[in-house]
Design a protein around this motif. Structure first.
Motif, PDB file in Angstrom:
ATOM      1  N   ALA A 179       0.723   7.029  -9.256  1.00 39.76           N
ATOM      2  CA  ALA A 179       0.402   5.529  -8.845  1.00 39.76           C
ATOM      3  C   ALA A 179      -0.535   4.705  -9.786  1.00 39.76           C
ATOM      4  O   ALA A 179      -1.625   5.362 -10.134  1.00 39.76           O
ATOM      5  N   ALA A 180      -0.292   3.534 -10.172  1.00 42.53           N
ATOM      6  CA  ALA A 180      -1.378   2.691 -10.953  1.00 42.53           C
ATOM      7  C   ALA A 180      -2.410   2.414 -10.041  1.00 42.53           C
ATOM      8  O   ALA A 180      -3.760   2.213 -10.841  1.00 42.53           O
ATOM      9  N   ALA A 181      -2.543   2.292  -8.819  1.00 43.71           N
ATOM     10  CA  ALA A 181      -3.494   2.106  -7.843  1.00 43.71           C
ATOM     11  C   ALA A 181      -3.613   2.920  -6.747  1.00 43.71           C
ATOM     12  O   ALA A 181      -2.459   3.436  -6.122  1.00 43.71           O
ATOM     13  N   ALA A 182      -4.843   3.220  -6.267  1.00 40.35           N
ATOM     14  CA  ALA A 182      -4.755   4.159  -5.022  1.00 40.35           C
ATOM     15  C   ALA A 182      -6.039   3.884  -4.175  1.00 40.35           C
ATOM     16  O   ALA A 182      -6.981   3.438  -4.716  1.00 40.35           O
ATOM     17  N   TYR A 183      -5.794   3.694  -2.876  1.00 40.40           N
ATOM     18  CA  TYR A 183      -6.908   3.320  -1.926  1.00 40.40           C
ATOM     19  C   TYR A 183      -7.050   4.510  -0.806  1.00 40.40           C
ATOM     20  O   TYR A 183      -5.895   5.240  -0.586  1.00 40.40           O
ATOM     21  N   PRO A 184      -8.042   4.663  -0.060  1.00 39.26           N
ATOM     22  CA  PRO A 184      -8.263   5.792   0.684  1.00 39.26           C
ATOM     23  C   PRO A 184      -7.708   5.462   2.022  1.00 39.26           C
ATOM     24  O   PRO A 184      -7.668   4.282   2.469  1.00 39.26           O
ATOM     25  N   VAL A 206       5.916   5.098  -7.511  1.00 40.05           N
ATOM     26  CA  VAL A 206       5.134   4.690  -6.495  1.00 40.05           C
ATOM     27  C   VAL A 206       4.118   3.620  -7.254  1.00 40.05           C
ATOM     28  O   VAL A 206       3.400   4.176  -8.170  1.00 40.05           O
ATOM     29  N   ARG A 207       3.910   2.555  -7.005  1.00 40.14           N
ATOM     30  CA  ARG A 207       2.977   1.630  -7.788  1.00 40.14           C
ATOM     31  C   ARG A 207       1.468   1.811  -6.962  1.00 40.14           C
ATOM     32  O   ARG A 207       0.585   1.792  -7.794  1.00 40.14           O
ATOM     33  N   THR A 208       1.500   1.800  -5.677  1.00 45.35           N
ATOM     34  CA  THR A 208       0.244   1.798  -5.068  1.00 45.35           C
ATOM     35  C   THR A 208       0.178   2.893  -3.902  1.00 45.35           C
ATOM     36  O   THR A 208       1.216   3.041  -3.127  1.00 45.35           O
ATOM     37  N   LEU A 209      -0.794   3.802  -4.147  1.00 43.36           N
ATOM     38  CA  LEU A 209      -0.818   5.023  -3.262  1.00 43.36           C
ATOM     39  C   LEU A 209      -1.893   4.853  -2.102  1.00 43.36           C
ATOM     40  O   LEU A 209      -3.004   4.752  -2.531  1.00 43.36           O
ATOM     41  N   LEU A 210      -1.710   5.232  -1.013  1.00 46.07           N
ATOM     42  CA  LEU A 210      -2.633   5.492   0.123  1.00 46.07           C
ATOM     43  C   LEU A 210      -2.893   6.838   0.110  1.00 46.07           C
ATOM     44  O   LEU A 210      -2.230   7.711   0.508  1.00 46.07           O
ATOM     45  N   TYR A 238      -8.307   4.239  -8.752  1.00 43.82           N
ATOM     46  CA  TYR A 238      -8.755   4.375  -7.412  1.00 43.82           C
ATOM     47  C   TYR A 238      -9.776   3.327  -7.068  1.00 43.82           C
ATOM     48  O   TYR A 238     -10.567   3.022  -8.009  1.00 43.82           O
ATOM     49  N   ARG A 239      -9.734   2.705  -5.872  1.00 49.53           N
ATOM     50  CA  ARG A 239     -10.837   1.778  -5.382  1.00 49.53           C
ATOM     51  C   ARG A 239     -10.972   1.782  -4.189  1.00 49.53           C
ATOM     52  O   ARG A 239     -10.144   2.072  -3.455  1.00 49.53           O
ATOM     53  N   HIS A 240     -12.190   2.019  -3.851  1.00 50.18           N
ATOM     54  CA  HIS A 240     -12.677   2.172  -2.140  1.00 50.18           C
ATOM     55  C   HIS A 240     -12.421   0.999  -1.600  1.00 50.18           C
ATOM     56  O   HIS A 240     -12.866   0.345  -1.790  1.00 50.18           O
ATOM     57  N   LEU A 252     -18.228  10.065   3.262  1.00 49.98           N
ATOM     58  CA  LEU A 252     -17.690   9.126   2.477  1.00 49.98           C
ATOM     59  C   LEU A 252     -18.016   8.739   1.073  1.00 49.98           C
ATOM     60  O   LEU A 252     -17.095   8.745   0.139  1.00 49.98           O
ATOM     61  N   ALA A 253     -19.246   8.914   0.808  1.00 53.02           N
ATOM     62  CA  ALA A 253     -19.538   8.728  -0.624  1.00 53.02           C
ATOM     63  C   ALA A 253     -19.258   9.689  -1.629  1.00 53.02           C
ATOM     64  O   ALA A 253     -18.857   9.638  -2.595  1.00 53.02           O
ATOM     65  N   SER A 254     -19.316  11.032  -0.897  1.00 51.80           N
ATOM     66  CA  SER A 254     -18.744  12.122  -1.834  1.00 51.80           C
ATOM     67  C   SER A 254     -17.262  12.066  -2.211  1.00 51.80           C
ATOM     68  O   SER A 254     -17.139  12.219  -3.472  1.00 51.80           O
ATOM     69  N   VAL A 255     -16.510  11.844  -1.316  1.00 48.03           N
ATOM     70  CA  VAL A 255     -15.284  11.839  -1.580  1.00 48.03           C
ATOM     71  C   VAL A 255     -14.831  10.586  -2.436  1.00 48.03           C
ATOM     72  O   VAL A 255     -14.106  10.688  -3.241  1.00 48.03           O
ATOM     73  N   ALA A 256     -15.413   9.350  -2.072  1.00 48.51           N
ATOM     74  CA  ALA A 256     -15.208   8.125  -2.778  1.00 48.51           C
ATOM     75  C   ALA A 256     -15.580   8.472  -4.327  1.00 48.51           C
ATOM     76  O   ALA A 256     -15.055   8.204  -5.411  1.00 48.51           O
ATOM     77  N   GLY A 257     -16.759   9.300  -4.571  1.00 48.43           N
ATOM     78  CA  GLY A 257     -17.076   9.540  -5.935  1.00 48.43           C
ATOM     79  C   GLY A 257     -16.330  10.480  -6.664  1.00 48.43           C
ATOM     80  O   GLY A 257     -15.801  10.258  -7.866  1.00 48.43           O
TER      81      GLY A 257
END
Length: 200
Positions: free
Chosen positions: A161-166, A135-139, A191-193, A177-182
């Motif tokens: 994965a090389a990239a992950a988004y929420p 997998v290159r990109t994970l949700l 990871y990028r939010h 959201l801030a806590s989980v993203a942190g």
């Protein structure tokens, strides 16, 4: 491949001229479906599928075998099983997993499929099934009655994965959201939010 994030678990994928929308539920924005060529539904819960909206759309809908979608309106559904490869909106898709993650002891689960889009982007639905393909990109799911934060982090690490988004975060307030993203930023490489409306 262009990915546009919408509220909760809804994601729009544009690839090779096709538009594929994953999990347009009752919490997602209706305009996510504008110009869609096909829809993937990971499971039957209404936060992932709005049956009336899809019936009015009139494009092919792919959902797991055994999913019980409300019979509110005619819906052009193609049933999919784990391990199956198919084409939706001109894009190759493979189905993985099989069951929704356990919510609470004694609570019934339902069929759930994760979808690997164009051998690149993986949407797991409401499960943490690690596909047996790269997998290159994970949700990555961020919150749910069926999910703990450390499980999401371990899932992302296992997928690699090389990239992950929420995704799956509509029940979190701004502080949550801030806590989980942190935590995700600190522990998940790549990871990028993304907030609803962001693209990657």
């Amino acid at each position: 491949m262009r990915i546009t994030r919408f509220t909760h678990a809804c994601v729009r994928v544009e690839h090779d001229g096709g538009v594929l929308v994953i999990d347009p539920g009752t919490w997602s924005e209706p305009h996510a479906l504008v110009g869609a060529d096909a829809v993937l539904v990971t499971h039957e819960h209404t936060d992932h599928v709005d049956v009336l909206r899809l019936a009015g759309l009139g494009v092919p809908v792919y959902a797991p075998e055994g999913a019980r979608l409300p019979d509110l309106a005619p819906l052009p559904v193609t049933r999919v099983r784990a391990g199956q490869r198919f084409t939706a909106a001109g894009i190759t898709v493979s189905a993985h997993g099989g069951r929704h993650a356990a919510i609470h002891e004694g609570q019934p689960d339902c069929p759930n499929l994760g979808y690997l889009i164009a051998d690149e982007l993986y949407h797991p639905g409401d499960a943490l099934h690690v596909p047996d393909e790269p997998v290159r990109t994970l949700l990555v799911p961020a919150q749910g009655s069926w999910l703990r934060l450390d499980e999401a982090i371990r899932f992302a690490a296992a997928v690699g994965a090389a990239a992950a988004y929420p995704i799956h975060d509509a029940q979190l307030n701004e502080r949550g959201l801030a806590s989980v993203a942190g935590w995700f930023t600190e522990t998940i490489p790549g990871y990028r939010h993304l907030v609803p409306g962001d693209t990657a």
